[in-house]
Each structure stands twice: as structure tokens, then as C-alpha cells.
Design a protein around this motif. Structure first.
Motif, PDB file in Angstrom:
ATOM      1  N   ASN A   1       4.194  10.109  -7.095  1.00  0.00           N
ATOM      2  CA  ASN A   1       5.229  10.440  -8.079  1.00  0.00           C
ATOM      3  C   ASN A   1       4.627  10.692  -9.456  1.00  0.00           C
ATOM      4  O   ASN A   1       5.070  11.607 -10.180  1.00  0.00           O
ATOM      5  CB  ASN A   1       6.256   9.310  -8.148  1.00  0.00           C
ATOM      6  CG  ASN A   1       7.096   9.196  -6.890  1.00  0.00           C
ATOM      7  OD1 ASN A   1       7.275  10.185  -6.163  1.00  0.00           O
ATOM      8  ND2 ASN A   1       7.607   8.007  -6.603  1.00  0.00           N
ATOM      9  N   ALA A   2       3.616   9.888  -9.815  1.00  0.00           N
ATOM     10  CA  ALA A   2       2.966  10.086 -11.118  1.00  0.00           C
ATOM     11  C   ALA A   2       2.271  11.446 -11.170  1.00  0.00           C
ATOM     12  O   ALA A   2       2.355  12.167 -12.182  1.00  0.00           O
ATOM     13  CB  ALA A   2       1.975   8.955 -11.370  1.00  0.00           C
ATOM     14  N   LYS A   3       1.589  11.811 -10.097  1.00  0.00           N
ATOM     15  CA  LYS A   3       0.926  13.123 -10.058  1.00  0.00           C
ATOM     16  C   LYS A   3       1.951  14.255 -10.133  1.00  0.00           C
ATOM     17  O   LYS A   3       1.734  15.265 -10.818  1.00  0.00           O
ATOM     18  CB  LYS A   3       0.100  13.244  -8.784  1.00  0.00           C
ATOM     19  CG  LYS A   3      -1.136  12.367  -8.774  1.00  0.00           C
ATOM     20  CD  LYS A   3      -1.937  12.595  -7.501  1.00  0.00           C
ATOM     21  CE  LYS A   3      -3.203  11.743  -7.497  1.00  0.00           C
ATOM     22  NZ  LYS A   3      -3.998  11.933  -6.255  1.00  0.00           N
ATOM     23  N   ARG A   4       3.075  14.075  -9.438  1.00  0.00           N
ATOM     24  CA  ARG A   4       4.105  15.116  -9.462  1.00  0.00           C
ATOM     25  C   ARG A   4       4.702  15.268 -10.860  1.00  0.00           C
ATOM     26  O   ARG A   4       4.892  16.392 -11.346  1.00  0.00           O
ATOM     27  CB  ARG A   4       5.202  14.771  -8.447  1.00  0.00           C
ATOM     28  CG  ARG A   4       6.342  15.774  -8.378  1.00  0.00           C
ATOM     29  CD  ARG A   4       7.330  15.364  -7.308  1.00  0.00           C
ATOM     30  NE  ARG A   4       7.830  14.017  -7.512  1.00  0.00           N
ATOM     31  CZ  ARG A   4       8.809  13.704  -8.381  1.00  0.00           C
ATOM     32  NH1 ARG A   4       9.356  14.659  -9.120  1.00  0.00           N
ATOM     33  NH2 ARG A   4       9.231  12.457  -8.499  1.00  0.00           N
ATOM     34  N   LEU A   5       4.981  14.139 -11.542  1.00  0.00           N
ATOM     35  CA  LEU A   5       5.527  14.208 -12.898  1.00  0.00           C
ATOM     36  C   LEU A   5       4.536  14.846 -13.860  1.00  0.00           C
ATOM     37  O   LEU A   5       4.931  15.651 -14.725  1.00  0.00           O
ATOM     38  CB  LEU A   5       5.902  12.802 -13.364  1.00  0.00           C
ATOM     39  CG  LEU A   5       7.095  12.144 -12.643  1.00  0.00           C
ATOM     40  CD1 LEU A   5       7.293  10.714 -13.132  1.00  0.00           C
ATOM     41  CD2 LEU A   5       8.372  12.950 -12.867  1.00  0.00           C
ATOM     42  N   ALA A   6       3.256  14.484 -13.723  1.00  0.00           N
ATOM     43  CA  ALA A   6       2.249  15.083 -14.601  1.00  0.00           C
ATOM     44  C   ALA A   6       2.155  16.590 -14.376  1.00  0.00           C
ATOM     45  O   ALA A   6       2.042  17.369 -15.336  1.00  0.00           O
ATOM     46  CB  ALA A   6       0.894  14.420 -14.350  1.00  0.00           C
TER      47      ALA A   6
ATOM     48  N   ASN B   1       0.826  -1.208   0.000  1.00  0.00           N
ATOM     49  CA  ASN B   1       0.000   0.000   0.000  1.00  0.00           C
ATOM     50  C   ASN B   1       0.860   1.257   0.000  1.00  0.00           C
ATOM     51  O   ASN B   1       0.575   2.231  -0.719  1.00  0.00           O
ATOM     52  CB  ASN B   1      -0.925  -0.003   1.213  1.00  0.00           C
ATOM     53  CG  ASN B   1      -1.962  -1.109   1.149  1.00  0.00           C
ATOM     54  OD1 ASN B   1      -2.308  -1.584   0.063  1.00  0.00           O
ATOM     55  ND2 ASN B   1      -2.467  -1.532   2.301  1.00  0.00           N
ATOM     56  N   VAL B   2       1.919   1.237   0.793  1.00  0.00           N
ATOM     57  CA  VAL B   2       2.823   2.401   0.826  1.00  0.00           C
ATOM     58  C   VAL B   2       3.494   2.595  -0.527  1.00  0.00           C
ATOM     59  O   VAL B   2       3.623   3.730  -1.029  1.00  0.00           O
ATOM     60  CB  VAL B   2       3.866   2.218   1.948  1.00  0.00           C
ATOM     61  CG1 VAL B   2       4.936   3.295   1.862  1.00  0.00           C
ATOM     62  CG2 VAL B   2       3.193   2.252   3.313  1.00  0.00           C
ATOM     63  N   GLU B   3       3.913   1.500  -1.152  1.00  0.00           N
ATOM     64  CA  GLU B   3       4.553   1.587  -2.469  1.00  0.00           C
ATOM     65  C   GLU B   3       3.589   2.116  -3.521  1.00  0.00           C
ATOM     66  O   GLU B   3       3.957   2.962  -4.361  1.00  0.00           O
ATOM     67  CB  GLU B   3       5.066   0.210  -2.872  1.00  0.00           C
ATOM     68  CG  GLU B   3       5.866   0.201  -4.181  1.00  0.00           C
ATOM     69  CD  GLU B   3       6.387  -1.187  -4.523  1.00  0.00           C
ATOM     70  OE1 GLU B   3       7.035  -1.319  -5.577  1.00  0.00           O
ATOM     71  OE2 GLU B   3       6.138  -2.123  -3.728  1.00  0.00           O
ATOM     72  N   ALA B   4       2.331   1.647  -3.472  1.00  0.00           N
ATOM     73  CA  ALA B   4       1.332   2.114  -4.430  1.00  0.00           C
ATOM     74  C   ALA B   4       1.050   3.607  -4.244  1.00  0.00           C
ATOM     75  O   ALA B   4       0.946   4.362  -5.227  1.00  0.00           O
ATOM     76  CB  ALA B   4       0.046   1.311  -4.280  1.00  0.00           C
ATOM     77  N   LYS B   5       0.935   4.043  -2.992  1.00  0.00           N
ATOM     78  CA  LYS B   5       0.697   5.463  -2.737  1.00  0.00           C
ATOM     79  C   LYS B   5       1.890   6.307  -3.184  1.00  0.00           C
ATOM     80  O   LYS B   5       1.718   7.410  -3.723  1.00  0.00           O
ATOM     81  CB  LYS B   5       0.428   5.678  -1.251  1.00  0.00           C
ATOM     82  CG  LYS B   5      -0.911   5.138  -0.788  1.00  0.00           C
ATOM     83  CD  LYS B   5      -1.142   5.436   0.681  1.00  0.00           C
ATOM     84  CE  LYS B   5      -2.487   4.909   1.149  1.00  0.00           C
ATOM     85  NZ  LYS B   5      -2.722   5.171   2.594  1.00  0.00           N
ATOM     86  N   THR B   6       3.105   5.778  -2.991  1.00  0.00           N
ATOM     87  CA  THR B   6       4.292   6.515  -3.429  1.00  0.00           C
ATOM     88  C   THR B   6       4.328   6.646  -4.951  1.00  0.00           C
ATOM     89  O   THR B   6       4.642   7.722  -5.495  1.00  0.00           O
ATOM     90  CB  THR B   6       5.549   5.804  -2.930  1.00  0.00           C
ATOM     91  OG1 THR B   6       5.487   5.653  -1.502  1.00  0.00           O
ATOM     92  CG2 THR B   6       6.793   6.602  -3.281  1.00  0.00           C
TER      93      THR B   6
END
Length: 231
Positions: free
Chosen positions: A128-133, A119-124
Motif C-alpha cells: 500500500n505504501a508503494k502504491r500511494l508513493a 508477515n501478511v499484514e507487513a507485506k500488505t
């Protein structure tokens, strides 16, 4: 001195008791210290309480409260008195449905370590995807910024020029109305609006006539290739 003080207080107490309800055993001739001695020798009978045998409520009795007939209270009795409570411990275990519900609740609120790490890995990854977008969007907007600024300045110049042209046209129409009617007119008057409508119709006709003449001149003009070859 302490004895005299105690006797005085005892006398006040006996006087108050005599005023409320006279005691049969009270002897006025006896001393106050003797009354104190009589009160101190009072020995009440002990209460008959059975503290050795455990209290097991009668389930068949209507006087027994409902909360003492539940499985939760049976667990409490068995935990306190053990086998002397007369409760079968096999009946205290939860059913299969209750066990499944408890296991599901345990998994929901206390998941295993591997599940928590996933769960922590998925949230991370999601963060990261939101930050890159967001960074890509900012970079794309920054690349468009010079063109956007140029377009904004162009629109601003065009709007300013349009206001200037409208102001000049209005002044020209007011001057023409003054020359036609001989006095200054209100631009909101029906007469002025009618004159403006007539002028617009005339200008529209002139534009159509100019387009027609331009087409006729282009149709009668010789082709550019023939003109070049003849020269």
C-alpha cells in the motif's frame, strides 16, 4: 491330442539335452512321457533361512556396511523389531543441538499462525505504501505536465530559430566571401574560416564598443527624480 503334442515337445527337449551333454540317467528305450514324469517329480531341498529371529548387524565386524552402523538404521531396527532388536531407545532420541536445529527449521518453514498473519499484514502495508508513493508521483508529474509541455515547445521553437539564424548567418558569410574574393568559396576551406574568424573579432569589438557607449550615456544622463522635480 494334447498329450501327443506334449510328448512331441518333450522329445525335442530331450534331443537338445542329449546333443549338449548326455545324461547318465537317461534311458533311450524309455518313453518320452516317462522322462516328463521324471522331471515333474523333481523336489529340490528347501533353503535353510532363519525367518523367525531378526537380523541384527554386528557393529564390530568389518563386513558390516557403514550404513548399518548409523543411528538412522538403529531407529529402523527398533521400529521394526522393538525391544528384540537389542537397541536402547534412549539412544535414539536427538541431542539438544539437533533438537534446537529441528525447532529452528520448523519455525522457519512452518511458522505459527500469528507470525504468518503479521508477515501478511507487513507485506500488505508495504504494498500500500508503494502504491500511494507511485500515485503521488504520478499526480505530481501530471501537475507539472502543462509547464513541461510549454518548456518543451519553447525549446523546440528556440532550437528551430537557432538553426534558422545559423543558416542565415552562413548564407550571409558566403555572400560576403563572394563579394570579397569574387568567387564562391567552400565553407570548409581555410581561407573562408580565416575570414569568419576576422569577422567574429570585429563583431566582438563592436559589441564591446556599444556596451561602453551605453554605460557612458547612462552615467552622463541626469537622475529621473531630478528631472521630474525640475519639470
Amino acid at each position: 491330442m494334447a498329450t501327443s503334442m506334449l510328448c512331441r515337445r518333450t522329445a525335442i527337449f530331450s534331443w537338445a539335452i542329449r546333443r549338449v551333454s548326455p545324461l547318465k540317467s537317461y534311458n533311450p528305450a524309455s518313453s518320452h512321457c516317462g522322462l516328463l514324469h521324471q522331471i515333474a517329480n523333481y523336489n529340490p531341498k528347501p533353503l535353510k533361512l532363519n525367518l523367525k529371529d531378526p537380523y541384527i548387524p554386528d557393529r564390530e565386524s568389518e563386513k558390516t556396511p557403514e550404513w548399518q552402523k548409523t543411528a538412522k538404521y538403529d531407529r529402523k531396527l527398533f521400529g521394526r523389531y522393538g525391544s528384540s532388536s537389542g537397541i536402547d531407545p534412549a539412544k535414539l532420541w536427538p541431542s539438544h543441538a539437533q533438537l534446537e536445529e529441528m525447532i529452528a527449521e520448523e519455525r522457519e518453514w512452518n511458522p505459527p499462525l500469528q507470525v504468518m498473519l503479521k508477515n501478511v499484514e507487513a507485506k500488505t502495508k508495504e504494498a500500500n505504501a508503494k502504491r500511494l508513493a507511485r500515485e503521488k508521483l504520478v499526480a505530481a508529474n501530471m501537475a507539472k505536465m502543462p509547464k513541461m509541455v510549454a518548456d518543451w515547445r519553447k525549446e523546440k521553437r528556440e532550437a528551430k530559430q537557432k538553426l534558422k539564424d545559423e543558416k542565415a548567418r552562413r548564407e550571409r558569410l558566403l555572400a560576403e566571401a563572394r563579394e570579397r574574393f569574387g568567387y564562391a568559396m567552400d565553407p570548409r576551406s581555410p581561407k573562408f574560416l580565416e575570414m569568419v574568424s576576422e569577422i567574429e573579432k570585429e563583431e566582438k569589438k563592436k559589441r564591446k564598443l556599444m556596451k561602453r557607449r551605453l554605460k557612458e550615456e547612462q552615467s552622463h544622463a541626469p537622475p529621473a527624480s531630478l528631472a521630474d522635480s525640475s519639470s
